[in-house]
Write a protein that holds these residues in place. Structure first.
Motif, PDB file in Angstrom:
ATOM      1  N   GLN A 125     -13.712   4.293   0.251  1.00 17.04           N
ATOM      2  CA  GLN A 125     -13.009   4.760  -0.938  1.00 17.04           C
ATOM      3  C   GLN A 125     -11.521   4.429  -0.855  1.00 17.04           C
ATOM      4  O   GLN A 125     -10.930   3.967  -1.830  1.00 17.04           O
ATOM      5  N   VAL A 126     -10.918   4.638   0.298  1.00 16.26           N
ATOM      6  CA  VAL A 126      -9.495   4.340   0.468  1.00 16.26           C
ATOM      7  C   VAL A 126      -9.237   2.849   0.298  1.00 16.26           C
ATOM      8  O   VAL A 126      -8.296   2.447  -0.400  1.00 16.26           O
ATOM      9  N   VAL A 127     -10.070   2.012   0.883  1.00 18.93           N
ATOM     10  CA  VAL A 127      -9.909   0.559   0.753  1.00 18.93           C
ATOM     11  C   VAL A 127     -10.017   0.150  -0.716  1.00 18.93           C
ATOM     12  O   VAL A 127      -9.217  -0.656  -1.210  1.00 18.93           O
ATOM     13  N   GLU A 128     -10.981   0.715  -1.415  1.00 17.88           N
ATOM     14  CA  GLU A 128     -11.151   0.411  -2.837  1.00 17.88           C
ATOM     15  C   GLU A 128      -9.912   0.833  -3.634  1.00 17.88           C
ATOM     16  O   GLU A 128      -9.424   0.086  -4.477  1.00 17.88           O
ATOM     17  N   GLU A 129      -9.388   2.016  -3.342  1.00 11.24           N
ATOM     18  CA  GLU A 129      -8.195   2.505  -4.029  1.00 11.24           C
ATOM     19  C   GLU A 129      -6.976   1.627  -3.735  1.00 11.24           C
ATOM     20  O   GLU A 129      -6.193   1.306  -4.633  1.00 11.24           O
ATOM     21  N   VAL A 130      -6.832   1.239  -2.485  1.00 10.27           N
ATOM     22  CA  VAL A 130      -5.700   0.387  -2.104  1.00 10.27           C
ATOM     23  C   VAL A 130      -5.825  -0.975  -2.773  1.00 10.27           C
ATOM     24  O   VAL A 130      -4.840  -1.511  -3.297  1.00 10.27           O
ATOM     25  N   ASN A 131      -7.013  -1.533  -2.789  1.00 11.17           N
ATOM     26  CA  ASN A 131      -7.213  -2.843  -3.428  1.00 11.17           C
ATOM     27  C   ASN A 131      -6.949  -2.804  -4.925  1.00 11.17           C
ATOM     28  O   ASN A 131      -6.589  -3.815  -5.525  1.00 11.17           O
ATOM     29  N   ALA A 132      -7.111  -1.636  -5.544  1.00 10.34           N
ATOM     30  CA  ALA A 132      -6.832  -1.477  -6.974  1.00 10.34           C
ATOM     31  C   ALA A 132      -5.346  -1.225  -7.234  1.00 10.34           C
ATOM     32  O   ALA A 132      -4.915  -1.194  -8.394  1.00 10.34           O
ATOM     33  N   HIS A 133      -4.568  -1.040  -6.174  1.00  7.93           N
ATOM     34  CA  HIS A 133      -3.113  -0.817  -6.265  1.00  7.93           C
ATOM     35  C   HIS A 133      -2.760   0.367  -7.172  1.00  7.93           C
ATOM     36  O   HIS A 133      -1.762   0.332  -7.885  1.00  7.93           O
ATOM     37  N   THR A 134      -3.558   1.422  -7.102  1.00  6.58           N
ATOM     38  CA  THR A 134      -3.341   2.570  -7.974  1.00  6.58           C
ATOM     39  C   THR A 134      -2.096   3.369  -7.609  1.00  6.58           C
ATOM     40  O   THR A 134      -1.642   4.171  -8.412  1.00  6.58           O
ATOM     41  N   ARG A 135      -1.556   3.159  -6.432  1.00  6.31           N
ATOM     42  CA  ARG A 135      -0.385   3.936  -6.000  1.00  6.31           C
ATOM     43  C   ARG A 135       0.874   3.088  -5.839  1.00  6.31           C
ATOM     44  O   ARG A 135       1.892   3.567  -5.375  1.00  6.31           O
TER      45      ARG A 135
END
Length: 182
Positions: A125-135
């Motif tokens: 989940q963290v990798v997916e979130e990071v790859n989406a550049h949501t932060r």
């Protein structure tokens, strides 16, 4: 003709808010705001001093971490900052923060994912979130506000809103804290 924007100052331009990464007494009378790059060796050298200062002045000091990734110098700076932000959203910012500084030579994506797993994060989940550049917006917000506050290197520390131009040894930080402590 336009007037150039003047950004040099020795004062923190953006006040600390409750949604920031804060370590220590939430209502402490002394606030250290650190602008840092997780891949910066000087930030790594300041890390144990900041922990010691928080330990020695636990009743009166809090530390706020803000991002100042030097992506042109450190190839993983933004990736690591985004991963730390994802950790924060999962309640593990400071755990991953510590892991990062204690494993600064292992910040490539594979090792960073292992670190996230070691602190108990849902890695996929963290990798997916990071790859989406949501932060990334939050990191850029910190960066721009740092520039407006006169930050030009890492680490830069503000003590109660005033830039600390001394070193980051325990003695130097304690002296700066004790000068403003009630």
């Amino acid at each position: 003709m336009t007037t150039p924007l003047q950004v040099t100052t020795k004062r923190l331009r953006i006040e600390v808010t409750e949604d920031e990464h804060i370590r220590g007494a939430i209502d402490a009378p002394v606030t250290l705001v650190q602008y840092a790059d997780f891949q910066c060796r000087h930030c790594r050298e300041a890390y144990p001093s900041l922990l010691e200062v928080l330990d020695q002045r636990r009743e009166i000091v809090r530390l706020v971490f803000r991002h100042f990734p030097l992506a042109n110098v450190h190839p993983y700076a933004e990736l690591v900052a985004e991963t730390a932000e994802a950790a924060g959203d999962h309640g593990c910012f400071w755990e991953l923060h510590d892991w990062i500084f204690e494993h600064q030579d292992q910040l490539d994506p594979v090792h960073l994912a292992l670190g996230a797993e070691q602190v108990g994060l849902p890695v996929d989940q963290v990798v997916e979130e990071v790859n989406a550049h949501t932060r990334l917006d939050r990191i850029h917000h910190d960066f721009v506000n740092a520039i407006y506050s006169g930050v030009d290197a890492t680490p830069t520390i503000f003590v109660n809103g005033v830039r600390h131009d001394g070193g980051c040894t325990v003695a130097e930080l304690l002296k700066a804290i004790d000068q403003v402590a009630p």
